[in-house]
Scaffold this active site. Structure first.
Site, PDB file in Angstrom:
ATOM      1  N   ASP A  81       0.841  -1.199   0.000  1.00  0.00           N
ATOM      2  CA  ASP A  81       0.000   0.000   0.000  1.00  0.00           C
ATOM      3  C   ASP A  81       0.876   1.248   0.000  1.00  0.00           C
ATOM      4  O   ASP A  81       1.713   1.427   0.879  1.00  0.00           O
ATOM      5  CB  ASP A  81      -0.882   0.005   1.260  1.00  0.00           C
ATOM      6  CG  ASP A  81      -1.842   1.183   1.281  1.00  0.00           C
ATOM      7  OD1 ASP A  81      -2.941   1.035   0.720  1.00  0.00           O
ATOM      8  OD2 ASP A  81      -1.488   2.245   1.819  1.00  0.00           O
TER       9      ASP A  81
ATOM     10  N   LYS B   8      -2.827   5.923  -4.464  1.00  0.00           N
ATOM     11  CA  LYS B   8      -3.959   6.790  -4.112  1.00  0.00           C
ATOM     12  C   LYS B   8      -3.841   8.160  -4.772  1.00  0.00           C
ATOM     13  O   LYS B   8      -2.752   8.705  -4.899  1.00  0.00           O
ATOM     14  CB  LYS B   8      -4.026   6.990  -2.591  1.00  0.00           C
ATOM     15  CG  LYS B   8      -4.032   5.691  -1.821  1.00  0.00           C
ATOM     16  CD  LYS B   8      -4.288   5.890  -0.346  1.00  0.00           C
ATOM     17  CE  LYS B   8      -3.933   4.652   0.436  1.00  0.00           C
ATOM     18  NZ  LYS B   8      -2.514   4.586   0.785  1.00  0.00           N
TER      19      LYS B   8
HETATM   20  P1  NDP Z   1       0.338   0.994  11.565  1.00  0.00           P
HETATM   21  O1  NDP Z   1      -0.774   1.249  12.520  1.00  0.00           O
HETATM   22  O2  NDP Z   1       0.218  -0.116  10.571  1.00  0.00           O
HETATM   23  O3  NDP Z   1       1.722   0.768  12.356  1.00  0.00           O
HETATM   24  C1  NDP Z   1       2.122   1.654  13.371  1.00  0.00           C
HETATM   25  C2  NDP Z   1       3.487   1.360  13.880  1.00  0.00           C
HETATM   26  O4  NDP Z   1       3.565   0.070  14.444  1.00  0.00           O
HETATM   27  C3  NDP Z   1       4.570   1.374  12.802  1.00  0.00           C
HETATM   28  O5  NDP Z   1       5.156   2.656  12.739  1.00  0.00           O
HETATM   29  C4  NDP Z   1       5.564   0.285  13.199  1.00  0.00           C
HETATM   30  O6  NDP Z   1       6.832   0.828  13.570  1.00  0.00           O
HETATM   31  C5  NDP Z   1       4.908  -0.397  14.388  1.00  0.00           C
HETATM   32  N1  NDP Z   1       4.876  -1.858  14.227  1.00  0.00           N
HETATM   33  C6  NDP Z   1       4.770  -2.590  13.074  1.00  0.00           C
HETATM   34  N2  NDP Z   1       4.758  -3.909  13.333  1.00  0.00           N
HETATM   35  C7  NDP Z   1       4.867  -4.022  14.686  1.00  0.00           C
HETATM   36  C8  NDP Z   1       4.930  -5.138  15.558  1.00  0.00           C
HETATM   37  N3  NDP Z   1       4.879  -6.393  15.114  1.00  0.00           N
HETATM   38  N4  NDP Z   1       5.057  -4.896  16.894  1.00  0.00           N
HETATM   39  C9  NDP Z   1       5.097  -3.625  17.375  1.00  0.00           C
HETATM   40  N5  NDP Z   1       5.044  -2.540  16.601  1.00  0.00           N
HETATM   41  C10 NDP Z   1       4.918  -2.730  15.247  1.00  0.00           C
HETATM   42  O7  NDP Z   1       0.752   2.331  10.768  1.00  0.00           O
HETATM   43  P2  NDP Z   1       0.081   3.371   9.801  1.00  0.00           P
HETATM   44  O8  NDP Z   1      -0.728   4.312  10.601  1.00  0.00           O
HETATM   45  O9  NDP Z   1       1.195   3.900   8.968  1.00  0.00           O
HETATM   46  O10 NDP Z   1      -0.936   2.589   8.856  1.00  0.00           O
HETATM   47  C11 NDP Z   1      -0.506   1.577   7.942  1.00  0.00           C
HETATM   48  C12 NDP Z   1      -0.553   2.016   6.490  1.00  0.00           C
HETATM   49  O11 NDP Z   1      -1.860   2.446   6.129  1.00  0.00           O
HETATM   50  C13 NDP Z   1       0.328   3.215   6.121  1.00  0.00           C
HETATM   51  O12 NDP Z   1       1.693   2.900   6.043  1.00  0.00           O
HETATM   52  C14 NDP Z   1      -0.285   3.602   4.799  1.00  0.00           C
HETATM   53  O13 NDP Z   1       0.164   2.702   3.784  1.00  0.00           O
HETATM   54  C15 NDP Z   1      -1.782   3.425   5.098  1.00  0.00           C
HETATM   55  N6  NDP Z   1      -2.460   4.679   5.580  1.00  0.00           N
HETATM   56  C16 NDP Z   1      -3.500   5.181   4.818  1.00  0.00           C
HETATM   57  C17 NDP Z   1      -4.162   6.336   5.188  1.00  0.00           C
HETATM   58  C18 NDP Z   1      -5.302   6.866   4.340  1.00  0.00           C
HETATM   59  O14 NDP Z   1      -5.756   8.005   4.560  1.00  0.00           O
HETATM   60  N7  NDP Z   1      -5.795   6.114   3.384  1.00  0.00           N
HETATM   61  C19 NDP Z   1      -3.805   7.086   6.409  1.00  0.00           C
HETATM   62  C20 NDP Z   1      -2.759   6.443   7.185  1.00  0.00           C
HETATM   63  C21 NDP Z   1      -2.135   5.290   6.766  1.00  0.00           C
HETATM   64  P3  NDP Z   1       8.216   0.267  12.881  1.00  0.00           P
HETATM   65  O15 NDP Z   1       8.223   0.768  11.465  1.00  0.00           O
HETATM   66  O16 NDP Z   1       9.273   0.885  13.744  1.00  0.00           O
HETATM   67  O17 NDP Z   1       8.145  -1.231  12.972  1.00  0.00           O
END
Ligand code: NDP
Length: 297
Positions: free
Chosen positions: A50, A84
């Site tokens: 995504d 998007k």
């Molecule tokens: P998530 O809620 O998916 O993740 C949040 C954080 O969790 C990450 O920064 C990551 O940090 C951490 N994480 C990942 N895996 C683990 C794990 N196994 N254990 C503990 N922590 C973990 O993030 P987003 O809010 O970014 O949403 C996901 C995706 O959705 C975005 O990347 C984007 O592609 C999309 N999105 C779409 C939007 C829209 O308006 N359509 C708005 C917002 C997001 P680390 O990288 O350090 O692992």
């Protein structure tokens, strides 16, 4: 759901993998990392990626996909790629050029799913599907009234296949999910792990999802992590879920979502955590007539 349970059928006949790799990252992180982590995510088994023009990483993400095709790990048709349309390109005549710009950055011939923010551009988006530039078209951040408006549009050629919205145990979107299911629209969850908690994007006064005691207890019982529990929760309730990570250990962990199952009691307990906490409030758009989050769902 396909036999392996890892893809669901969209209302236009295409399939979407139920677990997606989120690629959005803060400005401070080097774009080259998007290349590295996306390649790694494909290597460990992610097949749904995504991204968006807004994330300014489509060049690197496209390069990652193409390199994994070139080395024989996957074929183009194995990867489900979502892009998007950003709000500045909603005028119908700007839609196709915006998608073509994304394709140029990606160096791909088509995307699998192209998502918009407002109904205005639906006709122009249908034309992109007809031209083969995207396999499917969908929307994001729409409330049920905005979805209804699209579905009732005279002459609608293609229904949106998905509505990508914030969704996690603190904002479980059960009413919107029921509405989407009743119209054969897949709900795709972002912020499923509780969001990235980046200052300026997210309301940081809200509690940290993955520290929730109920989620931690369920995780402990299954010898899994709270992150896997919240991802699994979505898949079991028929939601396609995005998991963003730029950390190889956690990317590898997240693909393990297919290795265990939550019980009905676990699912009920997680349902009970809903408290309408929205991390991404997009307050910048709050005075716009189409601001989606003033409605209950
Ligand atoms: P998530 O809620 O998916 O993740 C949040 C954080 O969790 C990450 O920064 C990551 O940090 C951490 N994480 C990942 N895996 C683990 C794990 N196994 N254990 C503990 N922590 C973990 O993030 P987003 O809010 O970014 O949403 C996901 C995706 O959705 C975005 O990347 C984007 O592609 C999309 N999105 C779409 C939007 C829209 O308006 N359509 C708005 C917002 C997001 P680390 O990288 O350090 O692992």
């Amino acid at each position: 759901m396909d036999p392996k349970g890892q893809r669901v059928k969209l209302n236009d006949g295409h399939f979407i993998p139920v677990l997606g790799f989120g690629t959005a990252e803060s400005k401070e992180v080097l774009k080259s990392e998007a290349l590295e982590v996306t390649k790694f995510a494909i290597e460990v088994g992610f097949r749904h990626v995504d991204s968006a023009h807004l994330y300014q990483n489509e060049e690197q993400v496209g390069q990652a996909i193409r390199s994994k095709i070139a080395d024989g790990t996957v074929k183009r048709e194995d990867i489900f790629y979502t892009s998007k349309l950003w709000c500045t390109f909603l005028r119908p005549e700007l839609v196709r050029p915006a998608l073509e710009k994304s394709l140029k950055n990606l160096q791909l011939d088509y995307v699998d799913l192209y998502i918009i923010h407002f109904p205005l551009a639906m006709k122009a988006l249908e034309k992109c599907k007809d031209a083969g530039l995207t396999k499917s078209i969908g929307v994001s951040n729409f409330n049920h009234k905005q979805l209804e408006k699209i579905l009732n549009k005279p002459g609608l050629k293609y229904k949106p296949v998905c509505n990508q919205v914030e969704c996690h145990p603190y904002l479980n979107q059960s009413k919107l999910l029921d509405f989407c299911k009743s119209h054969d629209i897949v709900l795709v969850a972002y912020g499923a792990l509780g969001s990235q908690r980046i200052k300026g994007w997210v309301n940081l006064n809200h509690p940290v999802l993955l520290e929730d005691p109920v989620l931690c207890a369920i995780a402990k019982k299954h010898k899994q992590t709270p992150a896997l529990v919240v991802l699994r929760y979505q898949i079991q309730r028929g939601v396609v879920v995005l998991a963003k990570s730029y950390n190889k250990k956690r990317i590898k962990e997240n693909i393990k979502v297919f290795d265990f199952e939550l019980s009905l009691d676990d699912m009920k307990a997680i349902d009970g955590l809903n408290r309408n906490i929205r991390y991404y409030e997009f307050l910048i758009g709050v005075s716009h007539p189409e601001y989606p989050f003033s409605e209950e769902y």
